[in-house]
Design a protein around this motif. Sequence first.
Motif, mmCIF file in Angstrom:
data_model
loop_
_atom_site.group_PDB
_atom_site.id
_atom_site.type_symbol
_atom_site.label_atom_id
_atom_site.label_comp_id
_atom_site.label_asym_id
_atom_site.label_seq_id
_atom_site.Cartn_x
_atom_site.Cartn_y
_atom_site.Cartn_z
ATOM 1 N N GLU A 342 -19.292 -14.284 -4.956
ATOM 2 C CA GLU A 342 -18.802 -12.967 -5.348
ATOM 3 C C GLU A 342 -19.682 -12.350 -6.438
ATOM 4 N N MET A 343 -20.148 -13.190 -7.351
ATOM 5 C CA MET A 343 -21.033 -12.695 -8.401
ATOM 6 C C MET A 343 -22.346 -12.192 -7.797
ATOM 7 N N SER A 344 -22.860 -12.915 -6.805
ATOM 8 C CA SER A 344 -24.128 -12.521 -6.183
ATOM 9 C C SER A 344 -23.997 -11.218 -5.398
ATOM 10 N N HIS A 345 -22.772 -10.903 -4.938
ATOM 11 C CA HIS A 345 -22.528 -9.654 -4.216
ATOM 12 C C HIS A 345 -21.995 -8.566 -5.149
ATOM 13 N N SER A 346 -21.997 -8.833 -6.444
ATOM 14 C CA SER A 346 -21.509 -7.868 -7.450
ATOM 15 C C SER A 346 -20.056 -7.482 -7.210
ATOM 16 N N ILE A 347 -19.252 -8.467 -6.810
ATOM 17 C CA ILE A 347 -17.823 -8.239 -6.611
ATOM 18 C C ILE A 347 -17.091 -8.567 -7.906
ATOM 19 N N SER A 348 -16.479 -7.582 -8.499
ATOM 20 C CA SER A 348 -15.755 -7.760 -9.757
ATOM 21 C C SER A 348 -14.476 -8.564 -9.529
ATOM 22 N N PRO A 349 -14.073 -9.384 -10.505
ATOM 23 C CA PRO A 349 -12.788 -10.099 -10.403
ATOM 24 C C PRO A 349 -11.607 -9.142 -10.293
ATOM 25 N N TYR A 350 -11.810 -7.892 -10.674
ATOM 26 C CA TYR A 350 -10.749 -6.894 -10.628
ATOM 27 C C TYR A 350 -10.835 -6.017 -9.385
ATOM 28 N N SER A 351 -11.707 -6.383 -8.474
ATOM 29 C CA SER A 351 -11.866 -5.638 -7.231
ATOM 30 C C SER A 351 -10.948 -6.221 -6.158
ATOM 31 N N PRO A 352 -10.423 -5.391 -5.246
ATOM 32 C CA PRO A 352 -9.623 -5.933 -4.129
ATOM 33 C C PRO A 352 -10.455 -6.803 -3.193
ATOM 34 N N LEU A 353 -11.797 -6.752 -3.336
ATOM 35 C CA LEU A 353 -12.668 -7.612 -2.528
ATOM 36 C C LEU A 353 -12.742 -9.038 -3.051
ATOM 37 N N SER A 354 -12.198 -9.287 -4.235
ATOM 38 C CA SER A 354 -12.260 -10.624 -4.821
ATOM 39 C C SER A 354 -11.169 -11.520 -4.256
ATOM 40 N N SER A 355 -11.578 -12.688 -3.787
ATOM 41 C CA SER A 355 -10.614 -13.680 -3.304
ATOM 42 C C SER A 355 -9.976 -14.447 -4.448
ATOM 43 N N LEU A 356 -10.536 -14.303 -5.633
ATOM 44 C CA LEU A 356 -10.070 -15.056 -6.799
ATOM 45 C C LEU A 356 -9.320 -14.163 -7.778
ATOM 46 N N SER A 357 -8.991 -12.942 -7.355
ATOM 47 C CA SER A 357 -8.319 -11.994 -8.242
ATOM 48 C C SER A 357 -6.952 -12.525 -8.658
ATOM 49 N N THR A 358 -6.557 -12.225 -9.893
ATOM 50 C CA THR A 358 -5.237 -12.617 -10.403
ATOM 51 C C THR A 358 -4.376 -11.381 -10.629
ATOM 52 N N GLN A 359 -4.623 -10.329 -9.853
ATOM 53 C CA GLN A 359 -3.897 -9.073 -10.004
ATOM 54 C C GLN A 359 -2.405 -9.302 -9.890
ATOM 55 N N ASN A 360 -1.636 -8.782 -10.822
ATOM 56 C CA ASN A 360 -0.181 -8.880 -10.828
ATOM 57 C C ASN A 360 0.393 -7.928 -9.783
ATOM 58 N N SER A 361 1.219 -8.468 -8.882
ATOM 59 C CA SER A 361 1.759 -7.652 -7.796
ATOM 60 C C SER A 361 2.745 -6.605 -8.288
ATOM 61 N N GLU A 362 3.243 -6.753 -9.519
ATOM 62 C CA GLU A 362 4.230 -5.803 -10.020
ATOM 63 C C GLU A 362 3.578 -4.582 -10.667
ATOM 64 N N GLY A 363 2.284 -4.632 -10.902
ATOM 65 C CA GLY A 363 1.609 -3.515 -11.549
ATOM 66 C C GLY A 363 1.101 -2.506 -10.543
ATOM 67 N N ILE A 364 0.347 -1.547 -11.066
ATOM 68 C CA ILE A 364 -0.276 -0.550 -10.189
ATOM 69 C C ILE A 364 -1.364 -1.238 -9.381
ATOM 70 N N PRO A 365 -1.350 -1.094 -8.052
ATOM 71 C CA PRO A 365 -2.346 -1.802 -7.232
ATOM 72 C C PRO A 365 -3.755 -1.318 -7.511
ATOM 73 N N LEU A 366 -4.717 -2.215 -7.285
ATOM 74 C CA LEU A 366 -6.112 -1.858 -7.451
ATOM 75 C C LEU A 366 -6.506 -0.793 -6.429
ATOM 76 N N GLU A 367 -7.459 0.028 -6.783
ATOM 77 C CA GLU A 367 -7.930 1.044 -5.852
ATOM 78 C C GLU A 367 -8.524 0.374 -4.609
ATOM 79 N N GLY A 368 -8.036 0.787 -3.458
ATOM 80 C CA GLY A 368 -8.510 0.208 -2.196
ATOM 81 C C GLY A 368 -7.777 -1.045 -1.785
ATOM 82 N N ALA A 369 -6.737 -1.439 -2.534
ATOM 83 C CA ALA A 369 -6.023 -2.682 -2.220
ATOM 84 C C ALA A 369 -5.367 -2.641 -0.847
ATOM 85 N N GLU A 370 -4.972 -1.425 -0.394
ATOM 86 C CA GLU A 370 -4.297 -1.315 0.898
ATOM 87 C C GLU A 370 -5.238 -1.592 2.069
#
Length: 563
Positions: A342-370
Amino acid sequence: MLASTSRLSARTARKHLFATSTRQYASSSTVEHSDVVIVGGGPAGLALAGALNSSKLVRDNMRVTLIEAGDLSKTKAWQMSPDAYSNRVSSITNASRDFLSNIGAWSHVDETRTGSVEEMQVWDGVSDARITFSAADMTVGGQSIGELSRLTENLNLQRALLRQLESSSSFELVDKVKVESITTDNREGGAWPVLHLSDGRAIRARLLVGADGFNSPVRSYAGIESYGWAYDTHGVVATLQHAPRSTYGPRNTIAYQRFLPTGPIAFLPLSETASTMVWSTRPHLASALKAVDPSVLVNMVNAAFRLPEVSMRYLHDRLLEAHSAGSPLTSDQLQEELSFREMSHSISPYSPLSSLSTQNSEGIPLEGAESFPPLVKAIQPGTVASFPLRFSHADSYIGEGRGARTVLLGDAAHTTHPLAGQGLNLGLADAEALAQCIETSLSRGGDIGSYTSLLPYARARYFENHKMLSAVDKLHKLYSTTAEPVVWARSVGLEVLNELDTIKTALMVSAGSQRLGGNPGAVGLGFAAQGMEGLARSFSNVKIAGDIISGMVQAGLQQVLRK
């Protein structure tokens, strides 16, 4: 190699076993009679029995018998906890659900265990070209179709069909009994099949229906050949557990499918916190995926929907190397690989493209999460399994000569790749058409087992099934290549199609999202024709460009589609 040639000797042996003419059985006083004998208690066979049972004319004038080797009492009593699901799940189109409702079966389905599909997102794993089908955007006759399909466990559907049949006095269910042989009784001037069962009974059928799966003894008895091939692909299934969608985002009613060169992976919603997966991939990859720890499979599934294809290819290689060495990849090793990739592809941990994201499901979804399914947190224990995939289609649905008075439906007649979710729906459409055919013949005083009476069924279903089987087969082959001209052509085609709502509606109508007319499985040809006219007008100004590029892609496409 075609199945009809590769299994010739085995088929000949089975045909000899099942087609031997034996008058002594037919002349015995112990032989029973049934107007319709259905072999196979799967969804297609039970649906046919249910459709016949829903007709007063049939109930009053015919006896129907269904024979199943398994224990259907277990299916009828099937129960699971509300937060657990079976791994055998099917997509029931609106047309199929209308049929099940009309015969009184859908009211017995536990709808709390079904998942609505209101939108589908499908994309190319190499180019990321994407198409979206949304029920909200599709109207037929000025009305929204509501939902594209509904997902349910096969056991939920089979239990409903059994409950619909339990009060019938003209229907007999014979389960935990095998068909040991089928012989021919030549009395009354024609070949009448006689089934000899493992419990010692013999039943003579006016019409014998094969709903007994791909290796159909009824098809062998009828002497009907089947052509097809095995795909170099296995389907891996599992029940996925995940957090609910964000309060501010969409509900879990979106189905996702990404086409990777090794095969498509699908994420299909069952509830707010559970979904089912069907991952079609190479047999050696399927074996490796089943062998790893569930936490590793969780990460592989999340990556398969997000990571660029080149990195997925690398992960597949790592997975296979570890599997071949007898030391399966660990969760820590895979997470380390994912973090680097993911780092080599410039995928941020806060991106919906990250498989390792820890985004809280109760918050506002990340842009593009749908655009991606919710991150999987766990695999329901005991639900990981795999099965081989194949294409097959019987040469005919109706037996003739010594195999007369036989007819095929469901997997006994055809099998297909699961990428379009049409296998069970084709079988249900077969059941509906055959039931209508039998009822019509009965109402006119005809012989329900005669070739003439059964011909309308074959005419209604054979070509419809063939079109769907062929389209799915070509789609599978088209997306199995990484050749640049082919990837470019299919990506442009997909993106253009995504802008043409009329054709998208026609495609979904063809796939059963809406019934048109009274014919089972009818295709929205009018919508397709209108859409094609619009497409032609849109392309008229770019004809010269099309002529230039057609030569470049034609050879590649032909090579792929003719494999």
